[in-house]
Design an enzyme around this catalytic site. Sequence first.
Site, PDB file in Angstrom:
ATOM      1  N   ASP A  64      14.522 -73.778 -79.658  1.00 55.73           N
ATOM      2  CA  ASP A  64      14.002 -75.140 -79.530  1.00 55.73           C
ATOM      3  C   ASP A  64      13.694 -75.732 -80.910  1.00 55.73           C
ATOM      4  O   ASP A  64      13.404 -74.985 -81.845  1.00 55.73           O
ATOM      5  CB  ASP A  64      12.683 -75.127 -78.756  1.00 55.73           C
ATOM      6  CG  ASP A  64      12.881 -75.189 -77.264  1.00 55.73           C
ATOM      7  OD1 ASP A  64      14.027 -75.328 -76.822  1.00 55.73           O
ATOM      8  OD2 ASP A  64      11.881 -75.088 -76.538  1.00 55.73           O
ATOM      9  N   TYR A  66      10.982 -77.523 -83.392  1.00 52.84           N
ATOM     10  CA  TYR A  66       9.522 -77.432 -83.469  1.00 52.84           C
ATOM     11  C   TYR A  66       8.909 -78.504 -82.575  1.00 52.84           C
ATOM     12  O   TYR A  66       9.423 -79.625 -82.486  1.00 52.84           O
ATOM     13  CB  TYR A  66       9.055 -77.646 -84.906  1.00 52.84           C
ATOM     14  CG  TYR A  66       9.463 -76.555 -85.867  1.00 52.84           C
ATOM     15  CD1 TYR A  66       9.083 -75.225 -85.676  1.00 52.84           C
ATOM     16  CD2 TYR A  66      10.217 -76.853 -87.010  1.00 52.84           C
ATOM     17  CE1 TYR A  66       9.440 -74.233 -86.572  1.00 52.84           C
ATOM     18  CE2 TYR A  66      10.576 -75.863 -87.923  1.00 52.84           C
ATOM     19  CZ  TYR A  66      10.184 -74.554 -87.694  1.00 52.84           C
ATOM     20  OH  TYR A  66      10.531 -73.566 -88.584  1.00 52.84           O
ATOM     21  N   PHE A  77      14.644 -74.275 -88.011  1.00 52.54           N
ATOM     22  CA  PHE A  77      13.732 -73.631 -88.960  1.00 52.54           C
ATOM     23  C   PHE A  77      13.224 -74.561 -90.061  1.00 52.54           C
ATOM     24  O   PHE A  77      12.258 -74.241 -90.743  1.00 52.54           O
ATOM     25  CB  PHE A  77      14.352 -72.364 -89.579  1.00 52.54           C
ATOM     26  CG  PHE A  77      14.557 -71.246 -88.591  1.00 52.54           C
ATOM     27  CD1 PHE A  77      13.497 -70.457 -88.177  1.00 52.54           C
ATOM     28  CD2 PHE A  77      15.812 -70.996 -88.056  1.00 52.54           C
ATOM     29  CE1 PHE A  77      13.685 -69.437 -87.250  1.00 52.54           C
ATOM     30  CE2 PHE A  77      16.012 -69.974 -87.132  1.00 52.54           C
ATOM     31  CZ  PHE A  77      14.932 -69.189 -86.736  1.00 52.54           C
ATOM     32  N   HIS A 187      13.799 -61.600 -84.361  1.00 52.65           N
ATOM     33  CA  HIS A 187      13.422 -62.939 -84.808  1.00 52.65           C
ATOM     34  C   HIS A 187      12.394 -62.850 -85.936  1.00 52.65           C
ATOM     35  O   HIS A 187      11.569 -61.932 -85.958  1.00 52.65           O
ATOM     36  CB  HIS A 187      12.835 -63.715 -83.615  1.00 52.65           C
ATOM     37  CG  HIS A 187      12.742 -65.185 -83.841  1.00 52.65           C
ATOM     38  ND1 HIS A 187      11.676 -65.781 -84.486  1.00 52.65           N
ATOM     39  CD2 HIS A 187      13.592 -66.193 -83.503  1.00 52.65           C
ATOM     40  CE1 HIS A 187      11.869 -67.085 -84.543  1.00 52.65           C
ATOM     41  NE2 HIS A 187      13.026 -67.364 -83.955  1.00 52.65           N
TER      42      HIS A 187
END
Length: 224
Positions: A64, A66, A77, A187
């Site tokens: 997704d 942020y 990111f 992750h």
Amino acid sequence: MLNISSDWNDIIGNEFEKDYFKKLICFLNEEYSKETIYPPREEIFSAFNETPFSEVKVVILGQDPYHNPGQAHGMSFSVKPGIKCPPSLKNIYKELKEEMGLTIPETGYLMKWAKQGVFLLNTCLTVRENKPGSHQKKGWEIFTDEVIRKLSGSDKPIVFMLWGKPAQAKKSLLKDKPNIYVLEAPHPSPLSAYRGFFGCNHFKMANDFLTSYGEKPIDWQIED
């Protein structure tokens, strides 16, 4: 909303005419009219506009955008200048410091990567404020799966960095070809980074692979 100005239009433009995407647009029109949605409409396809298909060297796959105010701007990111660096990105920077001795910056703005061919793709391109996963299974995954397939079909060398199980689930979309290099790790989230993201050496391995094909390596140093 469909403001893709790069060569991506030639690659995936036909997706916009399909029924699933038309339903997705109707859903998004209603969401943007009633809720606070990230990123802003005009930034949904920032990753596509900043990194044309023909220039992609590395794909970093997020999930997704942020979901907190001011963060998302259409590139996985990355956050806008002046926004506090999120925890996962801080861990990415820590890994870069260990691998390459890079300086850890204060900024989380990754435009420098995008301009060098690092395609910062989320599998879902929009989200409601403070509601992660709220726009999943509305059609975005169909679209981004096709994007991944198109990249996998490229004749250019491309590195896919698949961090975490949702990203690794996309491995089945990738063709088994010498010019497609798949790197997998947990992750970089604080919840999982110590399970194998730290020490993965993905950034160095990516550059070694690109160099072996005669491509210019990525300068991963982000400056403040």
